[in-house]
Design an enzyme around this catalytic site. Structure first.
Site, mmCIF file in Angstrom:
data_model
loop_
_atom_site.group_PDB
_atom_site.id
_atom_site.type_symbol
_atom_site.label_atom_id
_atom_site.label_comp_id
_atom_site.label_asym_id
_atom_site.label_seq_id
_atom_site.Cartn_x
_atom_site.Cartn_y
_atom_site.Cartn_z
ATOM 1 N N LYS A 36 0.850 -1.191 0.000
ATOM 2 C CA LYS A 36 0.000 0.000 0.000
ATOM 3 C C LYS A 36 0.886 1.242 0.000
ATOM 4 C CE LYS A 36 -3.911 1.835 2.736
ATOM 5 N NZ LYS A 36 -4.757 1.508 3.912
ATOM 6 N N SER A 59 -9.491 1.512 3.310
ATOM 7 C CA SER A 59 -8.765 2.358 2.376
ATOM 8 C C SER A 59 -7.781 1.581 1.494
ATOM 9 C CB SER A 59 -7.995 3.436 3.141
ATOM 10 O OG SER A 59 -7.013 2.851 4.001
ATOM 11 N N SER A 67 -9.524 -0.910 7.275
ATOM 12 C CA SER A 67 -9.032 -0.717 5.915
ATOM 13 C C SER A 67 -8.406 -1.936 5.260
ATOM 14 C CB SER A 67 -8.028 0.437 5.887
ATOM 15 O OG SER A 67 -8.672 1.661 6.148
#
Length: 450
Positions: free
Chosen positions: A76, A154, A178
């Protein structure tokens, strides 16, 4: 598990048998990543090719660094990867200089022989459970009504990278859900580690208290393999499914009305619980006072993650560059401006009490509950209506925020699909720090085909 998913375990077996080549696998992953710019904000082709070539030599010589040596991985874009800019999904941060060093977790992956393909997209600053990003584009899963559904956030790019078969493992972060939310929406397995399990050095912070990280993968086995490789320990031996009999689970029946769980999610959850019982588990249905207390605290005193996120980004919010922030993210951050600063200390103190209360109240049992109250929502209406976005975002995160506040290790795993073929999910949770027991139970569930 999506049919397009590649598993790390299968790759490892193929490498060991000489039936697959890390270089060829890395090239295929890079090709797919370069063709998916909303999924991968940055690719690292030179690094990937170098790491893959070194892995191939080690496998030929019979000395892999770990079971995941040569396995492609994505990070990420909150993690520093040397030589790349860590954007945190923000147009403002995209102007920052490249990182000089790897984040410590990235470095641990490299020591285990994993091949870094690049960094994946996310909600700006990792501050949304839906995964939309107006700066770099929103990663979507073509298997979900041709990409018409929200990816979840997210860690949106991480989930889509795995769901579409670009990489078998992507590493996300989880402050309020997330990792678990995008896993739920895309039929994946996601492991939220207890906060102290993995280093966060070199990871852009959102909430110093609540941030943690973990893998998204096609199955539990790959999550466990990642955990072992990162921590430089031997993977646990195969789970003895017969040892599952008598394992205790708790279902809190009050959660379904409290969080407006939809019929499809609720029905698949009940089928999952029925399979638990058929497999010999003991399931106790009882309200947990600690979960009601967390819900009341958040409603009355605010979300600790939001308060800390505002503190992290306050200087940016007070600058001219504030206008460059996604308006939806900016509005959520600004909602915390009027809250007294001392509220953070109050919530941290209360959190410690509730973490202890959760361990006492579960008394060795594993909590099982839906991951998200609904399936992946349509993307178009969320993009067009900020008020709808805000409302659905809170609904999406409501059930994962409980575990985040209590720092429970949690594994989100598929529970079925609805009438439209959209995934539903359950999460299993244990007290803070009890990750090893949680992963053993998750492995047993997978072994039994639950």
């Amino acid at each position: 598990m999506p049919s397009s998913c590649l598993t790390a375990a299968a790759l490892s077996r193929a490498y060991a048998a000489g039936a697959a080549d890390p270089v060829a696998i890395a090239e295929a992953a890079l090709s797919k990543a370069l063709a998916a710019p909303t999924v991968f904000l940055t690719t690292t082709p030179e690094r990937a090719r170098s790491e893959a070539a070194a892995s191939a030599r080690r496998w030929r010589e019979g000395r892999p660094l770990s079971a995941l040596d040569g396995v492609p991985v994505a990070w990420k874009d909150l993690f520093d990867v040397a030589g790349t800019v860590t954007t945190a999904g923000s147009a403002v941060f995209a102007a920052h200089p490249p990182a000089r060093d790897d984040a410590l977790l990235v470095a641990a992956g490299t020591r285990a022989g994993m091949v870094c393909i690049g960094k994946t997209g996310l909600s700006e600053f990792a501050y949304s459970g839906l995964g939309l990003n107006p700066h770099f584009g929103t990663a979507t899963n073509p298997a979900l009504e041709g990409g018409r559904r929200a990816p979840g956030g997210s860690s949106s790019g991480a989930a889509i990278a795995v769901a579409t078969g670009i990489v078998p493992i992507a590493v996300g972060t989880d402050t309020g859900g997330s990792i678990r939310v995008p896993s739920a929406f895309n039929g994946l397995t996601g492991y939220r580690a207890s906060g102290a399990r993995y280093s966060r050095e070199g990871m852009v912070a959102l909430s110093a208290t609540l941030d943690t990280c973990g893998p998204l993968a096609a199955n539990v086995s790959d999550c466990i393999a990642f955990d072992a490789a990162i921590r430089a320990i031997q993977p646990p031996s195969a789970t003895d499914a017969s040892a599952f009999a008598g394992t205790r689970f708790i279902v809190d029946p009050n959660l379904f009305e409290r969080y407006a769980v939809t019929p499809a999610v609720g029905e698949n959850f009940e089928r999952f619980v029925a399979r638990l019982e058929e497999a010999g588990a003991v399931v106790e249905r009882k309200p947990l006072a600690v979960l009601a207390a967390v819900s009341d605290l958040v409603r009355n005193q605010g979300w600790l993650g939001g308060l800390e996120a505002f503190a992290v980004h306050r200087a940016l919010l007070d600058s001219p560059d504030a206008t460059r922030i996604d308006p939806r993210v900016r509005a959520r951050l600004e909602a915390n401006r009027s809250v007294p600063a001392e509220r953070i200390g109050l919530l941290i103190a209360r959190r410690a009490e509730l973490i202890s209360a959760f361990a006492r109240e579960t008394a060795g049992a594993t909590l099982v509950m839906p991951t998200v109250a609904h399936v992946a929502p349509l993307l178009g209406p969320l993009d067009a209506d900020p008020e709808l976005f805000a409302r659905v975002n809170l609904q999406t995160l409501a059930m994962t925020m409980l575990g985040s506040f209590l720092d429970t290790p949690a594994v989100a795993m598929p529970s079925g699909i609805d009438a439209d073929g959209l995934s539903t999910s359950v999460q299993i949770m244990r007290p803070q720090g009890d990750d090893d027991a949680l992963l053993r139970i998750a492995a047993a569930l997978e072994t039994k085909g639950l």
